[in-house]
Design a protein around this motif. Structure first.
Motif, mmCIF file in Angstrom:
data_model
loop_
_atom_site.group_PDB
_atom_site.id
_atom_site.type_symbol
_atom_site.label_atom_id
_atom_site.label_comp_id
_atom_site.label_asym_id
_atom_site.label_seq_id
_atom_site.Cartn_x
_atom_site.Cartn_y
_atom_site.Cartn_z
ATOM 1 N N ARG A 326 7.590 0.671 -4.491
ATOM 2 C CA ARG A 326 6.439 0.161 -3.733
ATOM 3 C C ARG A 326 5.314 1.188 -3.686
ATOM 4 O O ARG A 326 4.127 0.828 -3.755
ATOM 5 C CB ARG A 326 6.886 -0.222 -2.321
ATOM 6 N N GLU A 330 1.605 0.415 -5.148
ATOM 7 C CA GLU A 330 0.410 0.573 -4.308
ATOM 8 C C GLU A 330 -0.590 1.515 -4.962
ATOM 9 O O GLU A 330 -1.807 1.244 -4.980
ATOM 10 C CB GLU A 330 0.822 1.096 -2.933
ATOM 11 N N ASN A 334 -4.472 0.501 -6.493
ATOM 12 C CA ASN A 334 -5.688 1.229 -6.116
ATOM 13 C C ASN A 334 -6.393 1.812 -7.336
ATOM 14 O O ASN A 334 -7.626 1.768 -7.451
ATOM 15 C CB ASN A 334 -5.349 2.339 -5.127
#
Length: 527
Positions: A326, A330, A334
């Motif tokens: 995760r 993430e 970004n």
């Protein structure tokens, strides 16, 4: 220091002969191996046989093989650094016929007498010896040891018990000895002032044999020296398992084996999952390409070789890997957003290169984690998470293929996991995975074939095809017809799914006719 004096007790000069007794580099005597002993016995019998071929009569003096002495010059040459400190510890006995008033050895049957190979060995000051130990091993090996009651009683509970049963005792017999060579060597160690020093440079396997005999004899000094040696010496290959097996078989727990066990077992309260999480974090955050590559390969290999998810630790390990997954996702999201913004094109080349490198690193990390989870049949949740990354898939085409292709490698690995049955996601997840990520994978396929040396086209195409074939027939048709239109335009620049296409074709056009024929045949039989 007392001098060595080799010779017969009756004052006659000693005869120097070869004898099947080996002198170790440490300076003490040991019985040779069975093969060497038999060879030596054969040679001696041939030399002693008369030319006429008749067997000589067996005399009383020859019932035990005579052991000649070895000159001081030879021993001093073999152990120059230790002869001075250990010279008064062990001496070979003179010939048997030079020892007056020998204790009688218990008679043995003629059959065993004819087949036995007998040798003699002595320890300490021979003129003060007051005990003989007859040692009978396998395959007819017999060893007579000329020893001292006080030495054996002080060091061995076995001999102390034997000597306390009756008095006086002139001879002790030990039958069916499993390891004659080490038994003799262990008795010799009772005469040593520093047993541990004698074990230096010995092989671990040999020390384990000495440890076993020392315990059977109740020789605590030798046992402790063996344990101290094993605790300090490195273990190589299978030696670790052999050492642990041997020390766990010790009947007495008062020898302090915990230092040995601490080498392979920790008293720390931190569970292994915490240590594993720390290792994973260090590897994922590494900035050195070679170090990351080598450690990822090593950790992956170790995880494949040893299933650490045992004893209830499976859940915690899965949580560790998914937490890292995760974090990588993430970070990737970004970075993709930054690289897709209009003002990104106006930045300097160095700034762009930093973003692209971070994308490559995070995608490589995610691919590594996907490999670990798939190999452990724990990639179901990752497949679901990856299938839901619609935004990332839309931004995929805005990143140069040389920086984004590892994203497609993650997709390919999950297709292989589903196709091989390593992951068992739901039908909705499999459908979504194909809808979201198959097209980006096709866009990068040409680059993957030519830019990745490890890329296995056949395995990946099989995984994609099998994933498609797990869907309902209508969904198979939709996906495969879309693929067919692209394949007819670009050919090998997209996955070759012909095998899946053939299966779908038979299911669509052949099976209905076959099923109809089978149904008609069945009805005709029942009518």
């Amino acid at each position: 220091m007392e001098e060595f004096r080799f010779g017969r007790l009756d004052g006659q000069p000693a005869k120097i002969r070869n004898v099947p007794i080996a002198v170790t580099p440490e300076g003490f005597w040991c019985c040779p191996s069975q093969a060497i002993l038999q060879k030596s016995m054969k040679n001696q019998n041939q030399h002693a046989r008369p030319k006429g071929g008749a067997s000589p009569s067996v005399s009383k003096a020859s019932s035990v093989q005579r052991t000649p002495t070895i000159s001081l010059e030879k021993r001093t040459h073999s152990t120059p650094t230790r002869s001075r400190t250990n010279s008064d510890e062990q001496v070979l006995p003179p010939a048997d016929d030079a020892i007056p008033d020998q204790p009688k050895v218990s008679p043995v049957p003629d059959k065993r007498h004819n087949k036995q190979h007998k040798i003699s060995v002595g320890f300490g000051q021979l003129h003060t010896s007051d005990l003989k130990v007859m040692l009978y091993g396998r395959e007819g090996v017999a060893v007579k040891m000329i020893v001292h009651k006080n030495i054996l009683a002080e060091n061995s509970t076995f001999f102390a018990d034997k000597l306390s049963r009756q008095s006086p005792v002139s001879c002790i017999e030990v039958s069916d000895c499993e390891d004659v060579e080490i038994f003799v060597e262990t008795v010799g160690l009772m005469y040593c002032k520093d047993v541990k020093q004698r074990l230096i440079k010995q092989a671990v396997a040999r020390v384990l044999r000495i440890l076993k005999v020392a315990e059977s004899l109740g020789f605590p000094t030798c046992i402790m020296s063996c344990l101290n040696y094993l605790e300090a010496v490195p273990w190589v290959g299978d030696e670790e398992e052999n050492v642990l097996s041997s020390i766990r078989q010790l009947h007495c727990e008062n020898y302090g084996v915990s230092p040995l066990l601490k080498r392979v077992a920790s008293d720390l309260t931190n569970p292994p999952s915490d240590t594993l999480a720390h290792i994973i974090e260090l590897v994922l955050k590494s900035s050195d390409d070679r170090g990351r590559r080598e450690m990822k390969s090593l950790v992956l290999k170790l995880l494949k070789e040893n299933n650490i998810w045992t004893n209830g630790s499976s859940d915690s390990c899965v949580v560790t890997f998914y937490s890292s997954c995760r974090n990588c996702l993430e970070s990737l999201s970004n970075l993709f957003r930054q690289a897709s913004e209009p003002e990104f094109s106006e930045q300097s080349s160095d700034s762009k290169e930093v973003i692209f490198r971070q994308i490559t690193l995070e995608a490589d990390n995610l691919l590594w984690l996907a490999e670990i989870l798939a190999d452990r049949n724990a990639a179901d949740e990752l497949t679901s998470i990856w299938a839901s990354q619609g935004e990332l898939a839309k931004l995929h085409c805005r990143i140069p293929v040389m920086h984004r292709h590892l994203i497609s490698c993650v997709t390919a690995r999950l297709f292989v996991a589903v196709g091989k049955g390593e992951a068992l996601p739901s039908k909705e997840t499999r459908q979504l995975l194909l809808d979201v990520w198959l097209q980006p994978l096709m866009d990068d396929y040409n680059w993957l074939q030519h830019g990745c040396r490890w890329f296995d086209r056949k395995v990946i195409e099989e995984g994609i095809g099998q994933t498609i074939l797990t869907l309902p027939l209508e969904d198979q048709q939709s996906i495969l017809l879309t693929w067919l239109g692209r394949f007819l335009k670009v050919g090998d620049s997209c996955p070759n799914l012909q095998r899946a296409f053939e299966v779908w074709w038979r299911r669509t056009f052949v099976r209905p006719y076959t099923d109809q024929q089978a149904s008609s045949s069945s009805q005709s039989r029942w009518s």
